[in-house]
Design an enzyme around this catalytic site. Structure first.
Site, PDB file in Angstrom:
ATOM      1  N   ARG A 287      -0.480   9.543  -0.459  1.00 53.35           N
ATOM      2  CA  ARG A 287      -1.587  10.018  -1.284  1.00 53.35           C
ATOM      3  C   ARG A 287      -1.468  11.484  -1.662  1.00 53.35           C
ATOM      4  O   ARG A 287      -1.798  11.875  -2.782  1.00 53.35           O
ATOM      5  CB  ARG A 287      -2.910   9.778  -0.566  1.00 53.35           C
ATOM      6  CG  ARG A 287      -3.281   8.323  -0.562  1.00 53.35           C
ATOM      7  CD  ARG A 287      -4.559   8.070   0.204  1.00 53.35           C
ATOM      8  NE  ARG A 287      -4.916   6.648   0.110  1.00 53.35           N
ATOM      9  CZ  ARG A 287      -5.919   6.096   0.787  1.00 53.35           C
ATOM     10  NH1 ARG A 287      -6.654   6.835   1.602  1.00 53.35           N
ATOM     11  NH2 ARG A 287      -6.187   4.817   0.638  1.00 53.35           N
TER      12      ARG A 287
ATOM     13  N   HIS B   3      -7.960  11.803  -2.644  1.00 57.31           N
ATOM     14  CA  HIS B   3      -7.491  10.466  -3.027  1.00 57.31           C
ATOM     15  C   HIS B   3      -7.066  10.508  -4.494  1.00 57.31           C
ATOM     16  O   HIS B   3      -7.768  11.092  -5.324  1.00 57.31           O
ATOM     17  CB  HIS B   3      -8.620   9.450  -2.819  1.00 57.31           C
ATOM     18  CG  HIS B   3      -8.184   8.017  -2.894  1.00 57.31           C
ATOM     19  ND1 HIS B   3      -7.824   7.422  -4.082  1.00 57.31           N
ATOM     20  CD2 HIS B   3      -8.029   7.072  -1.941  1.00 57.31           C
ATOM     21  CE1 HIS B   3      -7.469   6.160  -3.831  1.00 57.31           C
ATOM     22  NE2 HIS B   3      -7.595   5.927  -2.541  1.00 57.31           N
TER      23      HIS B   3
ATOM     24  N   GLN C 138      -7.898  15.152   2.690  1.00 55.26           N
ATOM     25  CA  GLN C 138      -7.216  14.252   1.762  1.00 55.26           C
ATOM     26  C   GLN C 138      -7.965  14.138   0.440  1.00 55.26           C
ATOM     27  O   GLN C 138      -9.144  13.822   0.415  1.00 55.26           O
ATOM     28  CB  GLN C 138      -7.086  12.855   2.376  1.00 55.26           C
ATOM     29  CG  GLN C 138      -6.373  11.870   1.459  1.00 55.26           C
ATOM     30  CD  GLN C 138      -5.902  10.642   2.197  1.00 55.26           C
ATOM     31  OE1 GLN C 138      -6.684   9.727   2.457  1.00 55.26           O
ATOM     32  NE2 GLN C 138      -4.640  10.624   2.577  1.00 55.26           N
TER      33      GLN C 138
ATOM     34  N   ARG D 233      -3.054  11.155   5.699  1.00 56.52           N
ATOM     35  CA  ARG D 233      -3.252   9.795   6.195  1.00 56.52           C
ATOM     36  C   ARG D 233      -2.723   8.784   5.184  1.00 56.52           C
ATOM     37  O   ARG D 233      -2.922   8.938   3.983  1.00 56.52           O
ATOM     38  CB  ARG D 233      -4.740   9.541   6.419  1.00 56.52           C
ATOM     39  CG  ARG D 233      -5.070   8.123   6.791  1.00 56.52           C
ATOM     40  CD  ARG D 233      -6.533   7.950   7.142  1.00 56.52           C
ATOM     41  NE  ARG D 233      -7.432   8.059   6.003  1.00 56.52           N
ATOM     42  CZ  ARG D 233      -7.609   7.114   5.077  1.00 56.52           C
ATOM     43  NH1 ARG D 233      -6.893   6.003   5.105  1.00 56.52           N
ATOM     44  NH2 ARG D 233      -8.468   7.301   4.093  1.00 56.52           N
TER      45      ARG D 233
ATOM     46  N   GLU E  97      -6.842   2.180  -3.597  1.00 61.72           N
ATOM     47  CA  GLU E  97      -5.390   2.217  -3.678  1.00 61.72           C
ATOM     48  C   GLU E  97      -4.828   0.797  -3.801  1.00 61.72           C
ATOM     49  O   GLU E  97      -3.712   0.596  -4.290  1.00 61.72           O
ATOM     50  CB  GLU E  97      -4.842   2.886  -2.406  1.00 61.72           C
ATOM     51  CG  GLU E  97      -3.349   3.054  -2.372  1.00 61.72           C
ATOM     52  CD  GLU E  97      -2.917   3.955  -1.220  1.00 61.72           C
ATOM     53  OE1 GLU E  97      -3.528   5.027  -1.039  1.00 61.72           O
ATOM     54  OE2 GLU E  97      -1.976   3.594  -0.499  1.00 61.72           O
TER      55      GLU E  97
ATOM     56  N   HIS F 102     -11.661  12.817  -0.250  1.00 64.43           N
ATOM     57  CA  HIS F 102     -11.827  11.463   0.260  1.00 64.43           C
ATOM     58  C   HIS F 102     -11.942  11.391   1.788  1.00 64.43           C
ATOM     59  O   HIS F 102     -12.679  10.575   2.317  1.00 64.43           O
ATOM     60  CB  HIS F 102     -10.630  10.634  -0.195  1.00 64.43           C
ATOM     61  CG  HIS F 102     -10.670   9.201   0.233  1.00 64.43           C
ATOM     62  ND1 HIS F 102     -11.737   8.373  -0.074  1.00 64.43           N
ATOM     63  CD2 HIS F 102      -9.789   8.425   0.923  1.00 64.43           C
ATOM     64  CE1 HIS F 102     -11.493   7.161   0.415  1.00 64.43           C
ATOM     65  NE2 HIS F 102     -10.340   7.167   1.044  1.00 64.43           N
TER      66      HIS F 102
ATOM     67  N   LEU G 146     -14.713   5.961  -5.645  1.00 65.91           N
ATOM     68  CA  LEU G 146     -13.353   5.560  -5.297  1.00 65.91           C
ATOM     69  C   LEU G 146     -12.901   4.332  -6.086  1.00 65.91           C
ATOM     70  O   LEU G 146     -13.617   3.358  -6.203  1.00 65.91           O
ATOM     71  CB  LEU G 146     -13.319   5.222  -3.800  1.00 65.91           C
ATOM     72  CG  LEU G 146     -12.007   4.704  -3.233  1.00 65.91           C
ATOM     73  CD1 LEU G 146     -10.971   5.808  -3.214  1.00 65.91           C
ATOM     74  CD2 LEU G 146     -12.220   4.160  -1.835  1.00 65.91           C
TER      75      LEU G 146
ATOM     76  N   PHE H 223       0.844  -1.194   0.000  1.00 64.09           N
ATOM     77  CA  PHE H 223       0.000   0.000   0.000  1.00 64.09           C
ATOM     78  C   PHE H 223       0.876   1.239   0.000  1.00 64.09           C
ATOM     79  O   PHE H 223       2.085   1.161   0.279  1.00 64.09           O
ATOM     80  CB  PHE H 223      -0.922  -0.020   1.232  1.00 64.09           C
ATOM     81  CG  PHE H 223      -2.386   0.056   0.879  1.00 64.09           C
ATOM     82  CD1 PHE H 223      -2.983  -0.969   0.179  1.00 64.09           C
ATOM     83  CD2 PHE H 223      -3.149   1.169   1.241  1.00 64.09           C
ATOM     84  CE1 PHE H 223      -4.334  -0.906  -0.153  1.00 64.09           C
ATOM     85  CE2 PHE H 223      -4.495   1.231   0.915  1.00 64.09           C
ATOM     86  CZ  PHE H 223      -5.086   0.199   0.215  1.00 64.09           C
TER      87      PHE H 223
END
Lengths: 562, 430
Positions: A275, A231, A229, A375, A244, A340, A241, A113
């Protein structure tokens, strides 16, 4: 009047985890949610949950990645707590029934990730949030004797006693309009984020910042609110979405010239940089004319073996097919950065306690702060569970040593008067949906990936005007049964409060850090801005700003490259 | 931009008015969803329209409705696809609340009263095997991928809405709850698989109550295929755990298998007695006697003749035997699973890529090897039901499996699917 040791508002992962933890401590628990718990937005979390559970991994490595991801704005004591407790939380979930996918020897499997130095993301295909949420709800059903569920109840207000302790909430039964005071020794807010203040957003229609605004309205400080954030991979048309996990499994990003542009921006981590870095890179490509004509970038998932995509990314196969008309196993899908997550929220300590006695917050509604300026993917599920559990335990311990507070019924009459005044508004005002659209578009224009003073001033003026318009916006539905129109009017007020705090925080922070990039202050400035911005209400309706220090334990700020 | 007429079924319990339909005009592109149309109307024209909704992306399961008669999620139903099937006029889309559940207001139904009660009926939590390990349970990757298909259920209620069995028998545990049950029966960490299966097989409203109408498979927006999960529960119950249910469900299925193997086509006169252990089994006598009125009626109306009843002239072709051979000689049972193999069309496009090696040589659709079943925790009832015709690997479902039909001829499937590539097909959205 229902009375419980612990009252939990919101039934996503943080709320349900808090309920189970408090019940395990022997407390009586009520959990209230404006939607059925399994509709909570945690259900949409796709890619997975981070933990340093493999013997080769370490919590220190996870913590450092998180600190670096936060652009050094995260509080390191809280990050340490989260990362140390993560492995046991994963095992607790596994034992409770979460169907985590395995590796080839039958142990828990991981995927890579963003922003992580190890593959430490545990997952259930790309429905990890859904799988965990449904398993927690199974546990709520199992423990129904200790946990009372109030499904489809809307919280309108938190209650303080004369000494300023939080002692419950006023709620409306959506099904019949009945108002009820819930009396409690401890109250845990777990009502999620505020994505609907932006348009488009990956967030569900229910993410209207209720808890953030309710805490703000009774004087609780909000922290890091400017940190929004975006995304990197959301669908252009509707903001949906694309996990990720796709990049974690090996997908690449290309601009319209066919260049794998992340080589320029993050030569080591490429698509798996954090991100904020990837979103900024994409936005730069788009702004400089290297995006596609519809203002997008190509995400090429065909790099992932088809069998693996079908097994591990099933949900985005569906999303691509049903909402973009694209078979992601055969062709690239067009994406762009989209709103996001809100890193900020109600300021808490590592036990979820807010500065208001008796009031806790956990999950996206809260700011501990473990995410700081940005984050990491798959840290949000972890945040909800760790701090949900810690809040539940602490709140239960506190409650078990306290007497049940008494609450006056007069609050019901006050709330009823407020509802009546909304129902009786003149028909002349702007429609709620129009105001909401203008708010969303304003925020997405001025409080997005790139920001500057002038834009933020404009946004603030618009939000102030919308607040005035919202105060007189009429509702069509005058009834009591499922009056969603009326609740929409209340949610709009919540969103406007949250939006104002976001803009005020963003104006205040005159530097670029994490998700906040100021084109007029493009550098990170640790000398002046390595600190949290706290926003609170100062009596009237205007937010006031104070600062609080960032806790640094082991990791001194350094230059951040991926 | 096309204009659609959204015809909403309105009901407000406070108004004193009977339910009625109200038309709204809405301009939206055809690939937009029915939910977006409803929300546009609610935002711009009438804020009092009641509909549950949240994620807009077919993940949260809030917006189950019937669109032009078909159950599904409003957010997952495209306007153009919905309009194409309209029997109500050009671009008219009728949206109604789901069936089998009481309506609260407009499109909002009481899921607690029906759906959630049934979910709670199946002990919907893991009863973890003891001892609980210090770390994770070590289980095969395939087992977790396999139950992911039922974990993918979002509890939207679309399958419950149009379950024909539930319409006739409101006590039927139902497709969603039984799919949930499979989520535990298929989970190697669960300690009570045998008890769960026995419970659901013995319940007269349990797994043998399903009539294989396929409505739930059609309705499900997430590919959970509830009916397939019910059939898997039956195979586990009957073949693996040897549950000799008092509903005679397992024996009835075995009678079907025997009947088809012998005749190729169903010979109904044999089916009933065979279901009770044969014409001369003591148990069969009262059952056969009680069926006499039905038999007489059938004779009277000409549905059956004495000759046909006694002499079934159709005999199974060698092809049928070949199918039985193939299936019975597999070392493991193969099961359909989206997470392993994708949709039928995925498979048809690229079978070698998508199918486990064991399956490529057979007629099988997308498959997963059924987990090797451990010995039942308790000794099963000694009596071996219809053993002569019931090898353990035989798929016991009496109706042809839905999945098998389209995938049987991959080449044909490619031709059908190719033009639609890159675009959501009509079926996708329903």
């Amino acid at each position: 009047m229902p009375s419980h040791d612990v009252l939990i508002i919101g039934a996503g992962l943080a709320g349900q985890r808090a309920a189970l933890a408090a019940a395990e401590k022997g407390a009586t628990v009520a959990i209230i949610s404006k939607v059925h718990p399994v509709r909570s937005h945690s259900v949409a979390a796709a890619g997975g949950i981070n933990a340093a559970l493999n013997p080769e991994d370490s919590w220190e490595s996870h913590a450092f990645d998180t600190v670096k991801g936060s652009d050094y704005l995260g509080d390191q004591d809280a990050i340490e707590v989260m990362c140390k407790e993560a492995p046991n939380e994963i095992l607790w979930l596994e034992h409770a029934g979460v169907t985590f996918h395995r590796n080839d020897v039958g142990q828990l499997g991981t995927r890579a990730f963003g922003g992580a130095s190890q593959a430490r993301t545990y997952y259930v295909a790309d429905i990890t949030g859904q799988a965990i949420l449904h398993v927690l709800y199974e546990q709520l059903m199992k423990h129904h004797e200790q946990i009372d569920r109030y499904e489809e109840w809307f919280t309108t207000e938190l209650l303080l006693d004369d000494s300023g302790n939080c002692v419950g909430a006023v709620c409306r039964n959506i099904r019949d309009g009945q108002l009820q005071i819930f009396n409690a020794k401890s109250v845990i807010l777990a009502s999620g984020g505020a994505g609907q203040a932006f348009k488009p957003t990956t967030n569900a229609l229910i993410c209207t910042g209720d808890g953030i605004a309710q805490a703000y309205q009774i004087g609780a400080p909000l922290m890091d609110m400017e940190m929004i954030q975006y995304h990197p991979t959301t669908l252009a048309e509707n903001g949906f979405l694309i996990t990720e996990g796709a990049r974690g499994e090996g997908a690449h990003l290309y601009n319209a010239l066919g260049e794998r542009f992340m080589e320029k921006y993050a030569p080591n981590k490429l698509e798996l940089a954090s991100r904020d870095v990837v979103s900024r890179a994409e936005q730069t490509e788009i702004n400089e004319g290297r995006g596609f004509p519809d203002g997008t970038i190509a995400l090429d998932i065909t790099k992932v073996p088809r069998k693996r995509t079908l097994e591990a990314l099933r949900e985005i196969v569906n999303i691509g097919r049903d909402f973009a008309g694209v078979d992601i196993t055969r062709e690239p899908i067009h994406i762009k950065p989209g709103m996001h997550y809100i890193m900020g929220g109600v300021k808490t300590d590592v036990d979820g306690q807010t500065p208001i006695n008796g009031l806790y917050a956990a999950g996206e509604v809260a700011c501990v702060s473990v995410h700081g300026g940005n984050r990491l993917g798959a840290n949000s599920l972890l945040d909800t569970l760790i701090f949900g559990r810690r809040s539940g335990e602490h709140a239960a311990d506190q409650a078990l040593s306290k007497a049940m507070p008494s609450t006056s019924h007069s609050k019901i009459a006050d709330t009823q008067r407020k509802f009546d005044s909304i129902l009786n508004r003149d028909a002349g005002g702007r429609r709620i949906s129009e105001i909401k659209n203008e708010l969303g578009e304003t925020m997405n224009r001025y409080a997005a990936v790139y920001r500057d003073q002038a834009g933020l001033e404009t946004a603030h003026e618009i939000v102030r005007r919308l607040k005035e318009e919202a105060a007189v916006a009429p509702v069509d539905d005058k009834g009591t049964v499922f009056n969603q129109d009326l609740l929409g009017a209340v949610e709009l007020e919540y969103m406007l409060d949250v939006a104002e705090c976001i803009v005020v925080g963003a104006k205040e922070r005159k530097e670029s850090r994490g998700a906040q990039f100021r084109t007029d202050f493009p550098e990170r400035n640790d000398a002046e801005w390595l600190k949290h911005i706290d926003v609170s209400r100062n009596g009237d309706d205007a937010p006031s700003v104070t600062y609080s220090p960032v806790t640094i334990t082991k990791w001194e700020p350094q230059e951040r490259t991926y | 931009m096309p204009e659609y007429t959204l015809r909403l079924r309105r009901y407000n319990p406070e108004s004193g008015e009977a339910p009625h339909y109200e038309d709204f005009k809405v301009e939206l592109e055809g690939h937009r969803s029915v939910l977006e149309a409803i929300l546009q109307v609610r935002g711009e024209q009438d804020g009092s329209i009641g509909v549950r909704c949240s994620c807009r992306a077919a993940i949260c399961g809030s917006c189950g409705v019937r669109t032009n008669g078909k159950p599904g999620l409003a957010c997952h139903t495209h306007l153009d696809a919905a309009a194409k099937n309209s029997k109500h006029g050009e671009n008219v889309i009728v949206v109604e609340p789901m069936g089998n559940m009481p309506v609260i207001k407009d499109l909002i139904v009481d899921m607690e009263e029906v759906h959630w009660k049934k979910i709670r009926r199946v002990t919907p939590w893991l009863v973890a095997k003891e001892p609980v390990p210090e770390r994770e349970y070590i289980v095969p990757h395939e087992a977790m991928v396999d139950v992911t298909q039922t974990m993918a259920c979002i509890q939207c209620g679309a399958c419950v809405s149009d379950c024909l069995t539930m319409e006739m028998d409101p006590l039927f545990v139902g497709p969603a709850a039984l799919a949930k049950a499979y989520r535990f029966v298929g989970d190697p960490r669960d300690a009570e698989q045998g008890q769960r299966l026995k419970d659901l097989a013995e319940d007269p409203h349990g797994i043998y109550d399903c009539t294989h109408c396929f409505q739930c498979i059609e309705a499900c927006p997430k590919g959970v295929a509830p009916m397939s999960q019910i059939m898997r529960l039956r195979r586990r119950a009957g073949s693996d755990f040897h549950v000799d249910d008092r509903n005679n469900g397992h024996r009835h299925e075995m009678a079907f298998v025997k009947n088809i193997r012998k005749n190729g086509l169903l010979h109904e006169a044999d089916l009933l007695p065979d279901s009770y252990g044969g014409k001369f089994h003591p148990r069969a006598v009262p059952e056969l006697l009680s069926s006499l009125p039905v038999v007489l009626r059938a004779l009277k109306t000409g549905k059956v003749t004495v000759k046909k009843a006694l002499l079934h002239e159709h005999k199974a072709s060698p092809e049928i035997e070949r199918i039985f051979d193939t299936v019975e000689n597999r070392e493991v049972r193969l099961e359909y699973n989206l997470y392993i193999s994708g949709n039928e069309d995925d498979l048809a496009d690229d079978p070698a890529d998508a199918v486990a090696p064991a399956a490529t040589a057979t007629l099988a659709p997308p498959v997963v090897e059924e987990q090797a079943v451990e010995a039942p925790p308790e000794p099963p009832v000694a009596e071996a039901p219809a053993a002569e015709a019931a090898p353990a690997e035989t798929p016991a479902a009496p109706a042809p499996d839905a999945e098998e039909a389209p995938a049987a001829d991959p080449a044909a499937e490619i031709e059908v699917e190719a033009p639609a590539e890159g675009e959501p097909t009509e079926g996708d959205t329903q």
